[in-house]
Motif scaffolding. Structure first.
Motif, PDB file in Angstrom:
ATOM      1  N   LEU A   1      19.240  13.061 -12.265  1.00  0.00           N
ATOM      2  CA  LEU A   1      19.738  12.421 -11.168  1.00  0.00           C
ATOM      3  C   LEU A   1      18.987  12.592  -9.969  1.00  0.00           C
ATOM      4  O   LEU A   1      18.849  11.553  -8.875  1.00  0.00           O
ATOM      5  CB  LEU A   1      21.355  12.960 -10.949  1.00  0.00           C
ATOM      6  N   THR A   2      18.721  14.061  -9.383  1.00  0.00           N
ATOM      7  CA  THR A   2      17.990  14.131  -8.104  1.00  0.00           C
ATOM      8  C   THR A   2      16.609  13.455  -8.014  1.00  0.00           C
ATOM      9  O   THR A   2      16.285  12.664  -6.984  1.00  0.00           O
ATOM     10  CB  THR A   2      17.634  15.725  -8.030  1.00  0.00           C
ATOM     11  N   VAL A   3      15.624  13.103  -9.030  1.00  0.00           N
ATOM     12  CA  VAL A   3      14.558  12.359  -9.039  1.00  0.00           C
ATOM     13  C   VAL A   3      14.865  11.018  -8.622  1.00  0.00           C
ATOM     14  O   VAL A   3      14.209  10.255  -7.838  1.00  0.00           O
ATOM     15  CB  VAL A   3      13.696  12.578 -10.166  1.00  0.00           C
ATOM     16  N   ILE A   4      15.932  10.217  -9.486  1.00  0.00           N
ATOM     17  CA  ILE A   4      16.205   8.908  -9.349  1.00  0.00           C
ATOM     18  C   ILE A   4      16.642   8.783  -8.067  1.00  0.00           C
ATOM     19  O   ILE A   4      16.509   7.642  -7.288  1.00  0.00           O
ATOM     20  CB  ILE A   4      17.175   8.452 -10.340  1.00  0.00           C
TER      21      ILE A   4
ATOM     22  N   LEU B   1      18.547   6.976  -2.201  1.00  0.00           N
ATOM     23  CA  LEU B   1      19.764   6.722  -2.241  1.00  0.00           C
ATOM     24  C   LEU B   1      20.478   8.232  -2.465  1.00  0.00           C
ATOM     25  O   LEU B   1      19.810   9.185  -2.904  1.00  0.00           O
ATOM     26  CB  LEU B   1      20.391   5.969  -3.511  1.00  0.00           C
ATOM     27  N   SER B   2      21.701   8.289  -2.042  1.00  0.00           N
ATOM     28  CA  SER B   2      22.382   9.648  -2.296  1.00  0.00           C
ATOM     29  C   SER B   2      22.503   9.688  -3.907  1.00  0.00           C
ATOM     30  O   SER B   2      22.728   8.666  -4.578  1.00  0.00           O
ATOM     31  CB  SER B   2      23.717   9.698  -1.734  1.00  0.00           C
TER      32      SER B   2
ATOM     33  N   ARG C   1      25.467  10.496  -5.265  1.00  0.00           N
ATOM     34  CA  ARG C   1      26.771   9.878  -5.558  1.00  0.00           C
ATOM     35  C   ARG C   1      26.621   8.319  -5.678  1.00  0.00           C
ATOM     36  O   ARG C   1      27.477   7.771  -6.493  1.00  0.00           O
ATOM     37  CB  ARG C   1      27.545  10.212  -4.295  1.00  0.00           C
ATOM     38  N   ARG C   2      25.903   7.831  -4.821  1.00  0.00           N
ATOM     39  CA  ARG C   2      25.310   6.292  -4.872  1.00  0.00           C
ATOM     40  C   ARG C   2      24.699   5.921  -6.141  1.00  0.00           C
ATOM     41  O   ARG C   2      24.811   4.861  -6.826  1.00  0.00           O
ATOM     42  CB  ARG C   2      24.494   5.758  -3.636  1.00  0.00           C
ATOM     43  N   VAL C   3      23.869   6.611  -6.661  1.00  0.00           N
ATOM     44  CA  VAL C   3      23.118   6.374  -7.761  1.00  0.00           C
ATOM     45  C   VAL C   3      24.369   6.538  -9.002  1.00  0.00           C
ATOM     46  O   VAL C   3      24.184   5.659  -9.854  1.00  0.00           O
ATOM     47  CB  VAL C   3      22.070   7.427  -8.337  1.00  0.00           C
ATOM     48  N   GLN C   4      25.133   7.323  -8.934  1.00  0.00           N
ATOM     49  CA  GLN C   4      26.212   7.421 -10.257  1.00  0.00           C
ATOM     50  C   GLN C   4      27.118   6.312  -9.935  1.00  0.00           C
ATOM     51  O   GLN C   4      27.538   5.821 -11.050  1.00  0.00           O
ATOM     52  CB  GLN C   4      27.159   8.811  -9.983  1.00  0.00           C
ATOM     53  N   GLN C   5      27.420   5.828  -8.598  1.00  0.00           N
ATOM     54  CA  GLN C   5      28.408   4.724  -8.533  1.00  0.00           C
ATOM     55  C   GLN C   5      27.724   3.567  -8.926  1.00  0.00           C
ATOM     56  O   GLN C   5      28.424   2.584  -9.828  1.00  0.00           O
ATOM     57  CB  GLN C   5      28.609   4.414  -7.095  1.00  0.00           C
ATOM     58  N   LEU C   6      26.220   3.200  -8.937  1.00  0.00           N
ATOM     59  CA  LEU C   6      25.433   1.984  -9.356  1.00  0.00           C
ATOM     60  C   LEU C   6      25.429   2.116 -10.637  1.00  0.00           C
ATOM     61  O   LEU C   6      25.409   1.230 -11.439  1.00  0.00           O
ATOM     62  CB  LEU C   6      24.292   1.940  -9.022  1.00  0.00           C
ATOM     63  N   SER C   7      25.528   3.414 -11.534  1.00  0.00           N
ATOM     64  CA  SER C   7      25.375   3.319 -12.685  1.00  0.00           C
ATOM     65  C   SER C   7      26.841   3.180 -13.539  1.00  0.00           C
ATOM     66  O   SER C   7      26.731   2.431 -14.646  1.00  0.00           O
ATOM     67  CB  SER C   7      25.205   4.766 -13.116  1.00  0.00           C
ATOM     68  N   ARG C   8      27.775   3.462 -12.844  1.00  0.00           N
ATOM     69  CA  ARG C   8      29.018   2.996 -13.291  1.00  0.00           C
ATOM     70  C   ARG C   8      29.379   1.403 -13.172  1.00  0.00           C
ATOM     71  O   ARG C   8      30.108   0.941 -14.045  1.00  0.00           O
ATOM     72  CB  ARG C   8      30.271   3.648 -12.553  1.00  0.00           C
TER      73      ARG C   8
ATOM     74  N   TYR D   1      18.439   9.757 -16.344  1.00  0.00           N
ATOM     75  CA  TYR D   1      18.493   8.501 -16.332  1.00  0.00           C
ATOM     76  C   TYR D   1      16.939   7.698 -16.784  1.00  0.00           C
ATOM     77  O   TYR D   1      16.013   8.302 -16.392  1.00  0.00           O
ATOM     78  CB  TYR D   1      18.595   8.279 -14.526  1.00  0.00           C
ATOM     79  N   GLU D   2      17.043   6.758 -17.121  1.00  0.00           N
ATOM     80  CA  GLU D   2      16.033   5.893 -17.549  1.00  0.00           C
ATOM     81  C   GLU D   2      15.352   5.653 -16.122  1.00  0.00           C
ATOM     82  O   GLU D   2      15.725   4.625 -15.250  1.00  0.00           O
ATOM     83  CB  GLU D   2      16.267   4.758 -18.277  1.00  0.00           C
ATOM     84  N   LEU D   3      13.909   5.873 -16.132  1.00  0.00           N
ATOM     85  CA  LEU D   3      13.190   5.689 -14.850  1.00  0.00           C
ATOM     86  C   LEU D   3      13.124   4.133 -14.762  1.00  0.00           C
ATOM     87  O   LEU D   3      13.250   3.619 -13.760  1.00  0.00           O
ATOM     88  CB  LEU D   3      11.980   6.374 -14.756  1.00  0.00           C
ATOM     89  N   ILE D   4      12.177   3.354 -15.634  1.00  0.00           N
ATOM     90  CA  ILE D   4      11.982   2.049 -15.524  1.00  0.00           C
ATOM     91  C   ILE D   4      13.254   1.175 -15.346  1.00  0.00           C
ATOM     92  O   ILE D   4      13.289   0.275 -14.392  1.00  0.00           O
ATOM     93  CB  ILE D   4      10.983   1.653 -16.413  1.00  0.00           C
ATOM     94  N   GLY D   5      14.158   1.628 -16.223  1.00  0.00           N
ATOM     95  CA  GLY D   5      15.337   0.686 -16.024  1.00  0.00           C
ATOM     96  C   GLY D   5      16.121   0.964 -14.659  1.00  0.00           C
ATOM     97  O   GLY D   5      16.767  -0.089 -14.313  1.00  0.00           O
ATOM     98  N   SER D   6      16.049   1.945 -14.252  1.00  0.00           N
ATOM     99  CA  SER D   6      16.916   2.284 -12.847  1.00  0.00           C
ATOM    100  C   SER D   6      16.187   1.587 -11.893  1.00  0.00           C
ATOM    101  O   SER D   6      16.668   0.926 -10.929  1.00  0.00           O
ATOM    102  CB  SER D   6      16.723   3.934 -12.871  1.00  0.00           C
ATOM    103  N   VAL D   7      14.970   1.640 -11.822  1.00  0.00           N
ATOM    104  CA  VAL D   7      14.015   1.079 -10.700  1.00  0.00           C
ATOM    105  C   VAL D   7      14.178  -0.560 -11.009  1.00  0.00           C
ATOM    106  O   VAL D   7      14.705  -1.079  -9.964  1.00  0.00           O
ATOM    107  CB  VAL D   7      12.386   1.292 -10.775  1.00  0.00           C
ATOM    108  N   ARG D   8      14.194  -1.107 -12.009  1.00  0.00           N
ATOM    109  CA  ARG D   8      14.456  -2.550 -12.363  1.00  0.00           C
ATOM    110  C   ARG D   8      15.797  -2.852 -11.982  1.00  0.00           C
ATOM    111  O   ARG D   8      15.793  -4.227 -11.464  1.00  0.00           O
ATOM    112  CB  ARG D   8      13.927  -2.882 -13.915  1.00  0.00           C
ATOM    113  N   GLY D   9      16.662  -2.230 -12.421  1.00  0.00           N
ATOM    114  CA  GLY D   9      18.200  -2.495 -12.281  1.00  0.00           C
ATOM    115  C   GLY D   9      18.435  -2.624 -10.735  1.00  0.00           C
ATOM    116  O   GLY D   9      19.343  -3.368 -10.182  1.00  0.00           O
ATOM    117  N   TYR D  10      17.851  -1.603  -9.959  1.00  0.00           N
ATOM    118  CA  TYR D  10      17.970  -1.411  -8.441  1.00  0.00           C
ATOM    119  C   TYR D  10      17.370  -2.445  -7.826  1.00  0.00           C
ATOM    120  O   TYR D  10      18.010  -3.205  -6.915  1.00  0.00           O
ATOM    121  CB  TYR D  10      17.416  -0.160  -7.795  1.00  0.00           C
ATOM    122  N   VAL D  11      16.151  -3.006  -8.122  1.00  0.00           N
ATOM    123  CA  VAL D  11      15.446  -4.006  -7.442  1.00  0.00           C
ATOM    124  C   VAL D  11      16.138  -5.285  -7.771  1.00  0.00           C
ATOM    125  O   VAL D  11      16.393  -6.161  -6.754  1.00  0.00           O
ATOM    126  CB  VAL D  11      13.886  -4.030  -7.928  1.00  0.00           C
TER     127      VAL D  11
END
Length: 198
Positions: free
Chosen positions: A8-11, A17-18, A20-27, A39-49
């Motif tokens: 979580l800290t790396v993502i 983002l904080s 907490r915000r990453v966890q909120q976006l995940s929910r 957290y999946e690195l590529i999926g997280s970046v693609r989802g956020y973009v």
């Protein structure tokens, strides 16, 4: 395979983002859910973009388009100039002028109709029978309506409301004869001189 998932800290640092915000976006389903805290690195970046792109599109849809608004403004100015030109040519009449003219016509109609009893009472008294009295009343009403059928409406003056030339303003009826006014003749129902017809 361990490099494809990150804690979580790396993502959070990567996406700026904080945690907490990453966890909120995940929910919310924007970022794929974590598996054992990773957290999946590529999926997280693609989802956020994708999430940021969707937000930008929504914001742009609500913002006015300068070119469209400018074209609308120019079209409105052209329409206004065309209406002013038509008004100066006399092909259109301002709504306020039409309203003023109707008020003047209706005021004159009211005045003329309210004056009929005073004008007709002595004349009706002098009529030999009911038929002649009815004809006198009809003739007088028709004169009033004929006068109003072709009123003299003045649209030229901008400072004064539109008016109608009132033939009764100088104390004469529409035929130019002096008006009959209520007076002593009205009181003489049984007098020796009947009122003469005008």
């Amino acid at each position: 395979m361990s490099s494809s998932t990150q804690p979580l800290t790396v993502i959070a640092k990567l996406l700026d983002l904080s945690e907490r915000r990453v966890q909120q976006l995940s929910r919310e389903g924007v970022i794929p859910k974590a598996t054992r805290g990773q957290y999946e690195l590529i999926g997280s970046v693609r989802g956020y973009v994708r999430y940021l792109r969707d937000q930008a599109v929504k914001a742009q849809a609500g913002a006015p388009d300068y070119a469209v608004e400018r074209a609308r403004f120019i079209r409105a100015r052209a329409d206004l100039a065309e209406m002013e030109a038509q008004e100066k040519r006399g092909s259109v009449i301002a709504a306020g002028d039409v309203e003023d003219a109707w008020i003047a016509v209706l005021t004159l109609l009211k005045t003329r109709l309210l004056a009929l009893p005073d004008q007709l009472a002595p004349l009706a008294f002098a009529q030999p029978n009911v038929g002649d009295t009815r004809n006198l009343i009809r003739r007088s009403m028709r004169e009033v309506l004929d006068d109003l059928a072709e009123p003299d409406i003045d649209f030229e003056t901008k400072d004064e409301p539109a008016g109608i030339a009132d033939p009764e303003a100088d104390g004469r009826d529409s035929s130019g004869r002096p008006e009959t006014t209520a007076g002593d003749d009205d009181q003489r129902l049984g007098g020796s001189e009947p009122a003469a017809e005008l």
